[in-house]
Motif scaffolding. Structure first.
Motif, mmCIF file in Angstrom:
data_model
loop_
_atom_site.group_PDB
_atom_site.id
_atom_site.type_symbol
_atom_site.label_atom_id
_atom_site.label_comp_id
_atom_site.label_asym_id
_atom_site.label_seq_id
_atom_site.Cartn_x
_atom_site.Cartn_y
_atom_site.Cartn_z
ATOM 1 N N LYS A 11 0.821 -1.217 0.000
ATOM 2 C CA LYS A 11 0.000 0.000 0.000
ATOM 3 C C LYS A 11 0.850 1.260 0.000
ATOM 4 O O LYS A 11 0.591 2.202 -0.715
ATOM 5 C CB LYS A 11 -0.887 0.035 1.249
ATOM 6 N N ASN A 170 -12.001 3.030 0.221
ATOM 7 C CA ASN A 170 -12.095 3.304 -1.213
ATOM 8 C C ASN A 170 -13.470 2.959 -1.776
ATOM 9 O O ASN A 170 -13.663 2.924 -2.972
ATOM 10 C CB ASN A 170 -11.011 2.528 -1.968
ATOM 11 N N TYR A 186 -3.250 11.554 1.110
ATOM 12 C CA TYR A 186 -3.035 10.212 0.568
ATOM 13 C C TYR A 186 -1.556 9.864 0.503
ATOM 14 O O TYR A 186 -0.717 10.716 0.241
ATOM 15 C CB TYR A 186 -3.555 10.101 -0.874
ATOM 16 N N ASN A 188 -0.094 7.005 -1.864
ATOM 17 C CA ASN A 188 -0.575 6.076 -2.882
ATOM 18 C C ASN A 188 -2.105 5.963 -2.753
ATOM 19 O O ASN A 188 -2.785 6.965 -2.833
ATOM 20 C CB ASN A 188 0.144 4.729 -2.805
ATOM 21 N N LYS A 189 -2.653 4.785 -2.484
ATOM 22 C CA LYS A 189 -4.107 4.669 -2.394
ATOM 23 C C LYS A 189 -4.614 4.712 -0.960
ATOM 24 O O LYS A 189 -5.805 4.596 -0.714
ATOM 25 C CB LYS A 189 -4.561 3.360 -3.046
ATOM 26 N N SER A 190 -3.706 4.863 -0.001
ATOM 27 C CA SER A 190 -4.113 4.897 1.399
ATOM 28 C C SER A 190 -4.129 6.325 1.906
ATOM 29 O O SER A 190 -3.373 7.159 1.442
ATOM 30 C CB SER A 190 -3.144 4.083 2.247
#
Length: 197
Positions: A11, A170, A186, A188-190
Motif C-alpha cells: 500500500k 475506497n 493520501y 498512494n491509495k491509502s
C-alpha cells in the motif's frame, strides 16, 4: 497476519520508510499503546489493523484548528486512535465502540483510569448513538457498503455541526455524497478524508 503486513507494505510503497519511521517513534520511544494487530476473518467487520501514526498526526492538526471537543471512534479496535488523541489532546472526551469482546476488553483495560475516555462493547449498527459528537472517526470498520450507508443515515439526521474522518476507505458510499469533503491526505491509495455536514 503475514499476508496483512505484506499488503500494508504494498500500500505505502515508496513512502513505507516514512510510515515505518513514525511508527517506531510512537511505539518505542513515546511508548504509545493500542498497537495490536488481530486478524478475525469476520465477514462483516474488518480486522484490527491500527491506523498509521502518520495519518493521526495530520488529523491531529485538524482537531486543533477546529477545536474539536468530543469524538467517537467507530470500531476502535485495540485503542490506538483513542490513546493517541487522548494523549495529544487531554481535554478531549473520547468514546470508542468495538464489537469484538476480546479486543474490547484489551482496549478497555488501557483506559480504566481515564475519566474522559469510555470504551463500549457494542455493534453501532444496532445501537442508537444519542451523544452529539463533534467528530466521527472510522478507520474502515465495515466490510459491506450497506453498513456504511446505514450508519451514515443515522448520523446525517443530526442538526449540530459535525465532522467525519474516514481512513483507508475506497468504497463509493452514497450517503457520504451529502457531505462536504474539506480535507484529505493520501499515500498512494491509502489515506484519510475529512467531511463536514
Amino acid at each position: 497476519l503475514i499476508k496483512t503486513i505484506f499488503n500494508i507494505l504494498l500500500k505505502y510503497r515508496s513512502q513505507f520508510f516514512l510510515v515505518f519511521f513514525i511508527e517506531i517513534i510512537y511505539i518505542f520511544l513515546f511508548r504509545y499503546k493500542g498497537n495490536r494487530f488481530k486478524v478475525t476473518n469476520n465477514k462483516n467487520f474488518t480486522d484490527n489493523i491500527p491506523t498509521p501514526y502518520l495519518f493521526l498526526l495530520k488529523i491531529d492538526k485538524f482537531f486543533k484548528e477546529e477545536k474539536i471537543k468530543k469524538i467517537v471512534d467507530i470500531g476502535c479496535g485495540s485503542g490506538r486512535v483513542v490513546y493517541f488523541f487522548s494523549r495529544k489532546n487531554p481535554e478531549l472526551y473520547i468514546d470508542g465502540y468495538e464489537i469484538d469482546k476480546k479486543i474490547y476488553s484489551e482496549a478497555n483495560n488501557i483506559f480504566v483510569k481515564n475519566r474522559k475516555v469510555k470504551i463500549y462493547n457494542r455493534n453501532v449498527l444496532k445501537y442508537s448513538i444519542k451523544t452529539n459528537y463533534d467528530l466521527y472517526f472510522l478507520a474502515d470498520p465495515f466490510k459491506k457498503l450497506y453498513f456504511y450507508n446505514d450508519f451514515f443515515k443515522k448520523i446525517l439526521k443530526r442538526k449540530k455541526k459535525f465532522y467525519i474522518v474516514i481512513v483507508n476507505n475506497n468504497k463509493s458510499i452514497k450517503s457520504i455524497k451529502k457531505l462536504n469533503l474539506i480535507d484529505y491526505y493520501y499515500i498512494n491509495k491509502s489515506g484519510y478524508k475529512i467531511y463536514s455536514n
